[in-house]
Design a protein around this motif. Structure first.
Motif, PDB file in Angstrom:
ATOM      1  N   ASP A  98      69.913  74.209  19.251  1.00 28.71           N
ATOM      2  CA  ASP A  98      69.925  73.598  17.930  1.00 28.71           C
ATOM      3  C   ASP A  98      70.593  72.233  18.109  1.00 28.71           C
ATOM      4  OD1 ASP A  98      70.476  72.723  15.327  1.00 28.71           O
ATOM      5  OD2 ASP A  98      70.930  74.743  14.622  1.00 28.71           O
ATOM      6  N   ALA A  99      69.897  71.163  17.758  1.00 36.41           N
ATOM      7  CA  ALA A  99      70.390  69.800  17.976  1.00 36.41           C
ATOM      8  C   ALA A  99      71.719  69.534  17.282  1.00 36.41           C
ATOM      9  CB  ALA A  99      69.346  68.789  17.518  1.00 36.41           C
ATOM     10  N   ARG A 100      72.091  70.363  16.310  1.00 32.42           N
ATOM     11  CA  ARG A 100      73.373  70.187  15.630  1.00 32.42           C
ATOM     12  C   ARG A 100      74.545  70.711  16.468  1.00 32.42           C
ATOM     13  NH1 ARG A 100      71.470  73.193  10.349  1.00 32.42           N
ATOM     14  NH2 ARG A 100      70.733  74.466  12.056  1.00 32.42           N
ATOM     15  N   ASP A 101      74.253  71.550  17.461  1.00 34.62           N
ATOM     16  CA  ASP A 101      75.311  72.160  18.271  1.00 34.62           C
ATOM     17  C   ASP A 101      75.813  71.267  19.401  1.00 34.62           C
ATOM     18  OD1 ASP A 101      75.213  74.434  16.721  1.00 34.62           O
ATOM     19  OD2 ASP A 101      73.830  75.468  18.062  1.00 34.62           O
ATOM     20  N   MET A 102      74.920  70.433  19.946  1.00 35.82           N
ATOM     21  CA  MET A 102      75.304  69.621  21.095  1.00 35.82           C
ATOM     22  C   MET A 102      74.307  68.482  21.256  1.00 35.82           C
ATOM     23  SD  MET A 102      75.723  70.895  25.044  1.00 35.82           S
ATOM     24  CE  MET A 102      73.977  71.004  25.391  1.00 35.82           C
ATOM     25  N   ASN A 103      74.812  67.307  21.621  1.00 39.14           N
ATOM     26  CA  ASN A 103      73.942  66.166  21.887  1.00 39.14           C
ATOM     27  C   ASN A 103      73.510  66.172  23.341  1.00 39.14           C
ATOM     28  OD1 ASN A 103      74.131  65.050  19.272  1.00 39.14           O
ATOM     29  ND2 ASN A 103      76.076  64.110  19.782  1.00 39.14           N
ATOM     30  N   VAL A 104      72.221  65.943  23.559  1.00 39.09           N
ATOM     31  CA  VAL A 104      71.660  65.854  24.907  1.00 39.09           C
ATOM     32  C   VAL A 104      70.883  64.543  24.983  1.00 39.09           C
ATOM     33  CG1 VAL A 104      70.180  66.949  26.630  1.00 39.09           C
ATOM     34  CG2 VAL A 104      71.473  68.366  25.037  1.00 39.09           C
ATOM     35  N   TYR A 105      70.983  63.882  26.141  1.00 43.52           N
ATOM     36  CA  TYR A 105      70.354  62.578  26.328  1.00 43.52           C
ATOM     37  C   TYR A 105      69.480  62.603  27.569  1.00 43.52           C
ATOM     38  CZ  TYR A 105      74.095  61.606  23.089  1.00 43.52           C
ATOM     39  OH  TYR A 105      74.942  61.661  22.015  1.00 43.52           O
ATOM     40  N   LYS A 106      68.413  61.806  27.520  1.00 38.91           N
ATOM     41  CA  LYS A 106      67.484  61.702  28.654  1.00 38.91           C
ATOM     42  C   LYS A 106      67.427  60.254  29.118  1.00 38.91           C
ATOM     43  CE  LYS A 106      63.487  61.109  25.644  1.00 38.91           C
ATOM     44  NZ  LYS A 106      62.169  61.601  25.274  1.00 38.91           N
ATOM     45  N   ASP A 107      66.663  60.023  30.171  1.00 35.16           N
ATOM     46  CA  ASP A 107      66.499  58.670  30.722  1.00 35.16           C
ATOM     47  C   ASP A 107      67.852  58.006  30.979  1.00 35.16           C
ATOM     48  OD1 ASP A 107      63.745  59.074  30.448  1.00 35.16           O
ATOM     49  OD2 ASP A 107      63.702  58.139  28.466  1.00 35.16           O
ATOM     50  N   VAL A 108      68.786  58.791  31.486  1.00 30.79           N
ATOM     51  CA  VAL A 108      70.124  58.278  31.790  1.00 30.79           C
ATOM     52  C   VAL A 108      70.023  57.396  33.033  1.00 30.79           C
ATOM     53  CG1 VAL A 108      72.489  58.894  32.384  1.00 30.79           C
ATOM     54  CG2 VAL A 108      71.177  60.335  30.802  1.00 30.79           C
ATOM     55  N   THR A 127      73.197  53.871  30.371  1.00 22.68           N
ATOM     56  CA  THR A 127      72.294  53.758  29.225  1.00 22.68           C
ATOM     57  C   THR A 127      71.523  55.070  29.152  1.00 22.68           C
ATOM     58  OG1 THR A 127      70.525  52.768  30.531  1.00 22.68           O
ATOM     59  CG2 THR A 127      72.048  51.254  29.423  1.00 22.68           C
ATOM     60  N   TYR A 128      70.938  55.357  27.992  1.00 21.65           N
ATOM     61  CA  TYR A 128      70.288  56.649  27.781  1.00 21.65           C
ATOM     62  C   TYR A 128      69.515  56.618  26.471  1.00 21.65           C
ATOM     63  CZ  TYR A 128      74.475  56.628  25.037  1.00 21.65           C
ATOM     64  OH  TYR A 128      75.462  56.231  24.184  1.00 21.65           O
ATOM     65  N   ARG A 129      68.741  57.663  26.267  1.00 23.93           N
ATOM     66  CA  ARG A 129      68.061  57.867  24.989  1.00 23.93           C
ATOM     67  C   ARG A 129      68.302  59.306  24.555  1.00 23.93           C
ATOM     68  NH1 ARG A 129      62.161  56.834  24.738  1.00 23.93           N
ATOM     69  NH2 ARG A 129      62.121  58.238  26.502  1.00 23.93           N
ATOM     70  N   PRO A 130      68.390  59.566  23.261  1.00 24.65           N
ATOM     71  CA  PRO A 130      68.590  60.958  22.821  1.00 24.65           C
ATOM     72  C   PRO A 130      67.362  61.810  23.154  1.00 24.65           C
ATOM     73  CG  PRO A 130      68.300  59.493  20.940  1.00 24.65           C
ATOM     74  CD  PRO A 130      68.344  58.630  22.154  1.00 24.65           C
ATOM     75  N   LEU A 131      67.608  63.032  23.580  1.00 28.70           N
ATOM     76  CA  LEU A 131      66.518  63.955  23.864  1.00 28.70           C
ATOM     77  C   LEU A 131      65.756  64.273  22.581  1.00 28.70           C
ATOM     78  CD1 LEU A 131      65.232  65.688  26.127  1.00 28.70           C
ATOM     79  CD2 LEU A 131      66.736  67.546  25.414  1.00 28.70           C
ATOM     80  N   VAL A 132      66.515  64.464  21.506  1.00 26.67           N
ATOM     81  CA  VAL A 132      65.933  64.686  20.177  1.00 26.67           C
ATOM     82  C   VAL A 132      66.320  63.494  19.321  1.00 26.67           C
ATOM     83  CG1 VAL A 132      65.910  66.177  18.144  1.00 26.67           C
ATOM     84  CG2 VAL A 132      66.176  67.186  20.424  1.00 26.67           C
ATOM     85  N   PRO A 133      65.343  62.639  18.960  1.00 24.00           N
ATOM     86  CA  PRO A 133      65.674  61.451  18.146  1.00 24.00           C
ATOM     87  C   PRO A 133      66.334  61.835  16.826  1.00 24.00           C
ATOM     88  CG  PRO A 133      63.429  61.342  18.964  1.00 24.00           C
ATOM     89  CD  PRO A 133      63.927  62.725  19.263  1.00 24.00           C
ATOM     90  N   LYS A 134      67.313  61.042  16.436  1.00 25.79           N
ATOM     91  CA  LYS A 134      68.027  61.290  15.183  1.00 25.79           C
ATOM     92  C   LYS A 134      67.690  60.200  14.191  1.00 25.79           C
ATOM     93  CE  LYS A 134      71.247  64.162  17.233  1.00 25.79           C
ATOM     94  NZ  LYS A 134      72.395  64.936  17.022  1.00 25.79           N
ATOM     95  N   ARG A 135      67.895  60.520  12.927  1.00 27.05           N
ATOM     96  CA  ARG A 135      67.623  59.530  11.886  1.00 27.05           C
ATOM     97  C   ARG A 135      68.531  58.317  12.017  1.00 27.05           C
ATOM     98  NH1 ARG A 135      68.804  62.300   6.765  1.00 27.05           N
ATOM     99  NH2 ARG A 135      69.623  63.946   8.059  1.00 27.05           N
ATOM    100  N   GLY A 136      67.987  57.144  11.815  1.00 23.21           N
ATOM    101  CA  GLY A 136      68.760  55.914  11.808  1.00 23.21           C
ATOM    102  C   GLY A 136      69.285  55.511  13.174  1.00 23.21           C
ATOM    103  N   ASN A 137      68.739  56.096  14.222  1.00 23.62           N
ATOM    104  CA  ASN A 137      69.146  55.765  15.597  1.00 23.62           C
ATOM    105  C   ASN A 137      70.655  55.925  15.783  1.00 23.62           C
ATOM    106  OD1 ASN A 137      68.399  55.210  18.161  1.00 23.62           O
ATOM    107  ND2 ASN A 137      68.151  53.016  17.857  1.00 23.62           N
TER     108      ASN A 137
END
Length: 186
Positions: A32-42, A63-73
């Protein structure tokens, strides 16, 4: 000995428990994306060497991108100072590298996070870890939802402390009552 072991395990669970559970859920596809932040393309953007408190320190800029995009970046701004990061060079988290967030800068949609490796928990020295990070093409990064800097010094002390030299051992561990000698009675 058991007293220290118990406290060490409790503190380790406090520092690593939520992260461990989150990675397990991620690998099962049930995070569940609310439990923990995960990032890709690190990716490693740079390295900074400095001296802190008389000791040499290496800070890696990621640098990185979120695995699951969030609202408003917002995902970049959510990385918190002092949080533990688990870096997986192959996406399996089987041989992770550990780091702690030293600083985060957000400039519009871009984010840079400055991390310091947790040498005491990593399977290799800092320079080898840096080289592995630079060579990796699929690094994932999981952020602990727990403030690790509060737990880290306690873990260090518990790991390095001799249980036989513990002050108040007989009272705290063995449950003995202190003997009081009243000097005024004589």
């Amino acid at each position: 000995d058991e007293y220290y072991d118990t406290y060490f395990r409790l503190m380790r669970c406090e520092g690593f428990g939520a992260l461990s559970d989150g990675i397990g859920s991620l690998l099962k596809g049930k995070l569940d994306a609310r439990d923990m932040n995960v990032y890709k393309d690190v990716a490693v953007l740079g390295v900074r060497f400095s001296t802190q408190g008389g000791a040499d320190a290496m800070t890696i800029v990621l640098t990185y991108r979120p695995l699951v995009p969030k609202r408003g970046n917002r995902a970049a701004a959510e990385i918190m100072f002092g949080n533990l990061l688990c870096l997986s060079l192959d996406g399996s988290f089987s041989e992770p590298l550990w780091a702690v967030v030293a600083h985060c800068e957000v400039d519009g949609a871009r984010a840079r996070t400055f991390v310091q490796l947790c040498t005491e928990y990593n399977p290799c020295d800092d320079l080898s870890a840096l080289l592995k990070l630079q060579r990796s093409k699929v690094t994932l990064m999981a952020e602990s939802p727990t403030y690790f800097n509060a737990v880290r010094p306690v873990l260090r002390v518990l790991q390095s402390h001799d249980p036989n030299s513990m002050p108040f051992r007989s009272e705290l561990v063995d449950g003995q009552r202190p003997s009081h000698t009243d000097a005024s009675a004589t």
